[in-house]
Design a protein around this motif. Structure first.
Motif, PDB file in Angstrom:
ATOM      1  N   ARG A 147      60.106 104.185  10.883  1.00  0.00           N
ATOM      2  CA  ARG A 147      60.964 103.481   9.923  1.00  0.00           C
ATOM      3  C   ARG A 147      61.658 102.288  10.577  1.00  0.00           C
ATOM      4  NH1 ARG A 147      58.052 105.110   6.453  1.00  0.00           N
ATOM      5  NH2 ARG A 147      58.251 107.219   5.668  1.00  0.00           N
ATOM      6  N   ARG A 148      62.085 102.462  11.842  1.00  0.00           N
ATOM      7  CA  ARG A 148      62.710 101.347  12.562  1.00  0.00           C
ATOM      8  C   ARG A 148      61.734 100.184  12.710  1.00  0.00           C
ATOM      9  NH1 ARG A 148      65.949 104.517  17.360  1.00  0.00           N
ATOM     10  NH2 ARG A 148      67.735 105.097  16.084  1.00  0.00           N
ATOM     11  N   ARG A 149      60.484 100.513  13.062  1.00  0.00           N
ATOM     12  CA  ARG A 149      59.470  99.462  13.193  1.00  0.00           C
ATOM     13  C   ARG A 149      59.204  98.786  11.844  1.00  0.00           C
ATOM     14  NH1 ARG A 149      54.963 102.571  16.414  1.00  0.00           N
ATOM     15  NH2 ARG A 149      56.172 104.222  15.540  1.00  0.00           N
ATOM     16  N   GLU A 150      59.170  99.566  10.781  1.00  0.00           N
ATOM     17  CA  GLU A 150      58.968  98.997   9.449  1.00  0.00           C
ATOM     18  C   GLU A 150      60.124  98.058   9.074  1.00  0.00           C
ATOM     19  OE1 GLU A 150      58.465 102.325   6.827  1.00  0.00           O
ATOM     20  OE2 GLU A 150      56.360 102.584   7.343  1.00  0.00           O
ATOM     21  N   VAL A 151      61.359  98.526   9.371  1.00  0.00           N
ATOM     22  CA  VAL A 151      62.535  97.704   9.080  1.00  0.00           C
ATOM     23  C   VAL A 151      62.486  96.430   9.905  1.00  0.00           C
ATOM     24  CG1 VAL A 151      65.038  97.567   9.343  1.00  0.00           C
ATOM     25  CG2 VAL A 151      64.006  99.585   8.286  1.00  0.00           C
ATOM     26  N   THR A 152      62.158  96.552  11.185  1.00  0.00           N
ATOM     27  CA  THR A 152      62.062  95.377  12.055  1.00  0.00           C
ATOM     28  C   THR A 152      60.980  94.436  11.538  1.00  0.00           C
ATOM     29  OG1 THR A 152      62.779  96.658  13.971  1.00  0.00           O
ATOM     30  CG2 THR A 152      61.629  94.611  14.420  1.00  0.00           C
ATOM     31  N   ASN A 153      59.844  94.994  11.131  1.00  0.00           N
ATOM     32  CA  ASN A 153      58.745  94.189  10.599  1.00  0.00           C
ATOM     33  C   ASN A 153      59.192  93.462   9.332  1.00  0.00           C
ATOM     34  OD1 ASN A 153      56.216  93.108  10.282  1.00  0.00           O
ATOM     35  ND2 ASN A 153      55.341  94.931   9.338  1.00  0.00           N
ATOM     36  N   HIS A 154      59.874  94.154   8.425  1.00  0.00           N
ATOM     37  CA  HIS A 154      60.374  93.530   7.199  1.00  0.00           C
ATOM     38  C   HIS A 154      61.396  92.439   7.515  1.00  0.00           C
ATOM     39  CE1 HIS A 154      58.279  95.925   4.269  1.00  0.00           C
ATOM     40  NE2 HIS A 154      58.718  97.070   4.776  1.00  0.00           N
ATOM     41  N   GLN A 155      62.251  92.711   8.494  1.00  0.00           N
ATOM     42  CA  GLN A 155      63.252  91.706   8.878  1.00  0.00           C
ATOM     43  C   GLN A 155      62.583  90.456   9.434  1.00  0.00           C
ATOM     44  OE1 GLN A 155      65.684  94.030  11.560  1.00  0.00           O
ATOM     45  NE2 GLN A 155      67.190  94.522   9.948  1.00  0.00           N
ATOM     46  N   GLU A 156      61.546  90.659  10.260  1.00  0.00           N
ATOM     47  CA  GLU A 156      60.825  89.517  10.819  1.00  0.00           C
ATOM     48  C   GLU A 156      60.135  88.721   9.711  1.00  0.00           C
ATOM     49  OE1 GLU A 156      58.237  91.302  13.688  1.00  0.00           O
ATOM     50  OE2 GLU A 156      59.824  91.506  15.193  1.00  0.00           O
ATOM     51  N   LYS A 157      59.533  89.436   8.751  1.00  0.00           N
ATOM     52  CA  LYS A 157      58.885  88.750   7.627  1.00  0.00           C
ATOM     53  C   LYS A 157      59.920  88.000   6.790  1.00  0.00           C
ATOM     54  CE  LYS A 157      54.841  91.685   7.039  1.00  0.00           C
ATOM     55  NZ  LYS A 157      54.139  92.648   6.163  1.00  0.00           N
TER      56      LYS A 157
END
Length: 116
Positions: free
Chosen positions: A18-28
């Motif tokens: 979930r942290r990686r998904e959140v980080t990925n969404h934040q980067e996008k």
């Protein structure tokens, strides 16, 4: 205890996912925000360029209208001069014809006197 450790490991793995998904969404989201800002900047620059070009075209149109008005005035002046010249020519022609008639009548009168 093993079951708890496994549950903790699964929860930790899920949390990391979930942290990686959140980080990925934040980067996008950040990339999209930057792209949006770039597009806004381009749109503002295009609008400024368009406004400058529109102003230049309005100025050119005003100058062309001014030039056209001047040319129309000159053409009207030339027509007036032409009418005046034609009237003067016609008056000169009438005067010439009148002088020729008077000369002919005078000549005919002198010839008639000589014959008598």
């Amino acid at each position: 205890l093993t079951g708890l450790q496994r549950s903790l490991d699964e929860a930790t793995a899920e949390l990391e996912l979930r942290r990686r998904e959140v980080t990925n969404h934040q980067e996008k989201e950040q990339a999209l925000s930057q792209e949006l800002q770039t597009l806004r900047t381009r749109a503002e620059a295009a609008a400024l360029t368009h406004e400058r070009e529109a102003k230049a075209l309005r100025d050119q149109a005003a100058a062309a209208a001014k030039q056209r008005d001047g040319a129309l005035r000159e053409a009207e002046d030339a027509r007036a001069q032409l009418r005046s010249a034609l009237e003067a020519r016609a008056a000169g022609r009438r005067e010439l014809l009148e002088a020729q008639r008077e000369a002919r009548e005078s000549r005919e009168g002198r010839e008639a006197e000589r014959r008598q």
